[in-house]
Design a protein around this motif. Sequence first.
Motif, PDB file in Angstrom:
ATOM      1  N   ARG A   7     -12.508   2.229   1.873  1.00 41.20           N
ATOM      2  CA  ARG A   7     -11.530   1.154   2.024  1.00 41.20           C
ATOM      3  C   ARG A   7     -10.895   0.826   0.674  1.00 41.20           C
ATOM      4  NH1 ARG A   7     -11.351  -4.971   3.996  1.00 41.20           N
ATOM      5  NH2 ARG A   7      -9.152  -4.914   4.538  1.00 41.20           N
ATOM      6  N   ARG A   8     -11.693   0.773  -0.372  1.00 33.45           N
ATOM      7  CA  ARG A   8     -11.160   0.498  -1.705  1.00 33.45           C
ATOM      8  C   ARG A   8     -10.141   1.574  -2.088  1.00 33.45           C
ATOM      9  NH1 ARG A   8     -15.495   0.932  -4.939  1.00 33.45           N
ATOM     10  NH2 ARG A   8     -16.231  -1.125  -4.335  1.00 33.45           N
ATOM     11  N   TYR A   9     -10.460   2.827  -1.810  1.00 33.15           N
ATOM     12  CA  TYR A   9      -9.561   3.940  -2.099  1.00 33.15           C
ATOM     13  C   TYR A   9      -8.208   3.733  -1.389  1.00 33.15           C
ATOM     14  CZ  TYR A   9      -7.873   8.768  -2.335  1.00 33.15           C
ATOM     15  OH  TYR A   9      -7.123   9.897  -2.561  1.00 33.15           O
ATOM     16  N   CYS A  10      -8.269   3.334  -0.129  1.00 35.75           N
ATOM     17  CA  CYS A  10      -7.038   3.092   0.640  1.00 35.75           C
ATOM     18  C   CYS A  10      -6.268   1.905   0.070  1.00 35.75           C
ATOM     19  CB  CYS A  10      -7.367   2.825   2.106  1.00 35.75           C
ATOM     20  SG  CYS A  10      -7.986   4.252   3.010  1.00 35.75           S
ATOM     21  N   ARG A  11      -6.968   0.812  -0.192  1.00 35.21           N
ATOM     22  CA  ARG A  11      -6.314  -0.413  -0.664  1.00 35.21           C
ATOM     23  C   ARG A  11      -5.643  -0.214  -2.030  1.00 35.21           C
ATOM     24  NH1 ARG A  11      -6.010  -4.867   2.652  1.00 35.21           N
ATOM     25  NH2 ARG A  11      -6.217  -6.099   0.805  1.00 35.21           N
ATOM     26  N   GLU A  12      -6.237   0.615  -2.866  1.00 37.63           N
ATOM     27  CA  GLU A  12      -5.626   0.914  -4.161  1.00 37.63           C
ATOM     28  C   GLU A  12      -4.294   1.647  -3.992  1.00 37.63           C
ATOM     29  OE1 GLU A  12      -8.683   3.107  -6.145  1.00 37.63           O
ATOM     30  OE2 GLU A  12      -9.788   1.282  -6.727  1.00 37.63           O
ATOM     31  N   ARG A  13      -4.100   2.253  -2.845  1.00 39.49           N
ATOM     32  CA  ARG A  13      -2.872   2.995  -2.554  1.00 39.49           C
ATOM     33  C   ARG A  13      -1.969   2.248  -1.574  1.00 39.49           C
ATOM     34  NH1 ARG A  13      -6.777   5.455  -4.425  1.00 39.49           N
ATOM     35  NH2 ARG A  13      -6.640   7.367  -5.615  1.00 39.49           N
ATOM     36  N   LYS A  14      -2.185   0.927  -1.480  1.00 35.71           N
ATOM     37  CA  LYS A  14      -1.402   0.044  -0.610  1.00 35.71           C
ATOM     38  C   LYS A  14      -1.452   0.483   0.853  1.00 35.71           C
ATOM     39  CE  LYS A  14       1.498  -1.629  -4.191  1.00 35.71           C
ATOM     40  NZ  LYS A  14       2.132  -1.125  -5.313  1.00 35.71           N
ATOM     41  N   ALA A  15      -2.636   0.863   1.286  1.00 37.72           N
ATOM     42  CA  ALA A  15      -2.885   1.252   2.674  1.00 37.72           C
ATOM     43  C   ALA A  15      -4.208   0.636   3.086  1.00 37.72           C
ATOM     44  CB  ALA A  15      -2.910   2.774   2.797  1.00 37.72           C
ATOM     45  N   ASP A  16      -4.711   1.038   4.241  1.00 34.43           N
ATOM     46  CA  ASP A  16      -6.022   0.553   4.679  1.00 34.43           C
ATOM     47  C   ASP A  16      -6.608   1.569   5.637  1.00 34.43           C
ATOM     48  OD1 ASP A  16      -8.243  -1.117   4.922  1.00 34.43           O
ATOM     49  OD2 ASP A  16      -6.997  -2.908   5.079  1.00 34.43           O
ATOM     50  N   LEU A  17      -7.860   1.353   5.965  1.00 35.19           N
ATOM     51  CA  LEU A  17      -8.492   2.211   6.957  1.00 35.19           C
ATOM     52  C   LEU A  17      -7.783   2.035   8.302  1.00 35.19           C
ATOM     53  CD1 LEU A  17     -12.240   1.580   6.040  1.00 35.19           C
ATOM     54  CD2 LEU A  17     -10.892   3.634   5.560  1.00 35.19           C
ATOM     55  N   ILE A  18      -7.859   3.050   9.130  1.00 31.51           N
ATOM     56  CA  ILE A  18      -7.104   3.069  10.382  1.00 31.51           C
ATOM     57  C   ILE A  18      -7.576   1.998  11.360  1.00 31.51           C
ATOM     58  CG2 ILE A  18      -8.601   4.832  11.386  1.00 31.51           C
ATOM     59  CD1 ILE A  18      -6.167   5.899  12.863  1.00 31.51           C
TER      60      ILE A  18
ATOM     61  N   TRP B  81     -17.469  -7.474  15.924  1.00 27.78           N
ATOM     62  CA  TRP B  81     -16.609  -6.473  15.320  1.00 27.78           C
ATOM     63  C   TRP B  81     -15.173  -6.961  15.193  1.00 27.78           C
ATOM     64  CZ3 TRP B  81     -18.805  -2.439  13.062  1.00 27.78           C
ATOM     65  CH2 TRP B  81     -20.114  -2.142  13.418  1.00 27.78           C
ATOM     66  N   LYS B  82     -14.601  -6.725  14.008  1.00 34.47           N
ATOM     67  CA  LYS B  82     -13.199  -7.065  13.733  1.00 34.47           C
ATOM     68  C   LYS B  82     -12.547  -5.907  12.994  1.00 34.47           C
ATOM     69  CE  LYS B  82     -13.153 -12.074  13.360  1.00 34.47           C
ATOM     70  NZ  LYS B  82     -12.733 -13.192  12.537  1.00 34.47           N
ATOM     71  N   TRP B  83     -11.259  -5.772  13.244  1.00 30.87           N
ATOM     72  CA  TRP B  83     -10.482  -4.789  12.480  1.00 30.87           C
ATOM     73  C   TRP B  83     -10.179  -5.362  11.119  1.00 30.87           C
ATOM     74  CZ3 TRP B  83     -10.419  -0.070  14.278  1.00 30.87           C
ATOM     75  CH2 TRP B  83     -10.490   0.162  15.649  1.00 30.87           C
ATOM     76  N   VAL B  84      -9.826  -4.479  10.184  1.00 32.30           N
ATOM     77  CA  VAL B  84      -9.581  -4.923   8.806  1.00 32.30           C
ATOM     78  C   VAL B  84      -8.389  -5.877   8.687  1.00 32.30           C
ATOM     79  CG1 VAL B  84     -10.701  -2.988   7.642  1.00 32.30           C
ATOM     80  CG2 VAL B  84      -8.292  -2.778   8.360  1.00 32.30           C
ATOM     81  N   ASP B  85      -7.526  -5.945   9.709  1.00 32.16           N
ATOM     82  CA  ASP B  85      -6.408  -6.895   9.681  1.00 32.16           C
ATOM     83  C   ASP B  85      -6.807  -8.262  10.268  1.00 32.16           C
ATOM     84  OD1 ASP B  85      -6.528  -6.426  12.404  1.00 32.16           O
ATOM     85  OD2 ASP B  85      -4.412  -5.866  12.608  1.00 32.16           O
ATOM     86  N   GLY B  86      -8.098  -8.410  10.660  1.00 29.80           N
ATOM     87  CA  GLY B  86      -8.599  -9.677  11.185  1.00 29.80           C
ATOM     88  C   GLY B  86      -8.588  -9.789  12.692  1.00 29.80           C
ATOM     89  N   SER B  87      -7.957  -8.842  13.404  1.00 32.36           N
ATOM     90  CA  SER B  87      -7.933  -8.903  14.857  1.00 32.36           C
ATOM     91  C   SER B  87      -9.282  -8.460  15.421  1.00 32.36           C
ATOM     92  CB  SER B  87      -6.795  -8.018  15.412  1.00 32.36           C
ATOM     93  OG  SER B  87      -6.971  -6.668  15.021  1.00 32.36           O
ATOM     94  N   THR B  88      -9.585  -8.955  16.609  1.00 33.07           N
ATOM     95  CA  THR B  88     -10.882  -8.644  17.206  1.00 33.07           C
ATOM     96  C   THR B  88     -10.788  -7.376  18.051  1.00 33.07           C
ATOM     97  OG1 THR B  88     -10.379 -10.073  19.086  1.00 33.07           O
ATOM     98  CG2 THR B  88     -11.622 -11.054  17.280  1.00 33.07           C
ATOM     99  N   LEU B  89     -11.924  -6.733  18.212  1.00 36.15           N
ATOM    100  CA  LEU B  89     -12.001  -5.530  19.029  1.00 36.15           C
ATOM    101  C   LEU B  89     -11.823  -5.923  20.489  1.00 36.15           C
ATOM    102  CD1 LEU B  89     -12.691  -2.482  19.175  1.00 36.15           C
ATOM    103  CD2 LEU B  89     -15.092  -3.154  19.399  1.00 36.15           C
ATOM    104  N   THR B  90     -10.886  -5.247  21.175  1.00 39.99           N
ATOM    105  CA  THR B  90     -10.604  -5.622  22.571  1.00 39.99           C
ATOM    106  C   THR B  90     -11.278  -4.699  23.572  1.00 39.99           C
ATOM    107  OG1 THR B  90      -8.549  -4.339  22.477  1.00 39.99           O
ATOM    108  CG2 THR B  90      -8.405  -6.705  22.038  1.00 39.99           C
TER     109      THR B  90
END
Length: 161
Positions: free
Chosen positions: A106-117, A150-159
């Motif tokens: 996740r840190r690797y993604c965030r450093e590149r202005k992205a995030d995990l899927i 469980w929550k996604w990295v954007d804060g939404s909940t798993l549906t």
Amino acid sequence: MKHKKETEDFNTEEPRTPRHTGSDGVMIRRSRAAAVVFVLLCVLLLTARIILCATFTQERQQLLTKIINLTQERIDLQKKFADGLKCHQSSLYFFSSETKSWTESRRYCRERKADLIIINNREEQDFVKNNCGSYHFWIGLTDVEEENRWKWVDGSTLTSG
């Protein structure tokens, strides 16, 4: 013998113009007023068209500039990540061959202005499975705030499971 110069009788009166009645004068004034109003409307319409064309041309140019910039960003990303970058439904996915923990990934993604899927549907999940080269990969789902919630990295909940 005296010669008498013959003179012709000339009509010295001014030519007479037909006299207008009161209603004829009103009609002429109304016709002139209508013509003036018509000309003013034409000028207003022409001005509005020029302004709208200028506005649309400017907005079109701004959109073209944005498209060019986004295209360049995409090209830059493809160069930067070369082999691991894939496109699906207008989104870019980077598949790394490095082995890292969830936090490191996740840190690797965030450093590149992205995030995990964040997987939104079965089609996207299948795309990731078919393109990651492994059955083991990190996604942006976590229960770090509360165990088994469980929550996604954007804060939404798993549906769905």
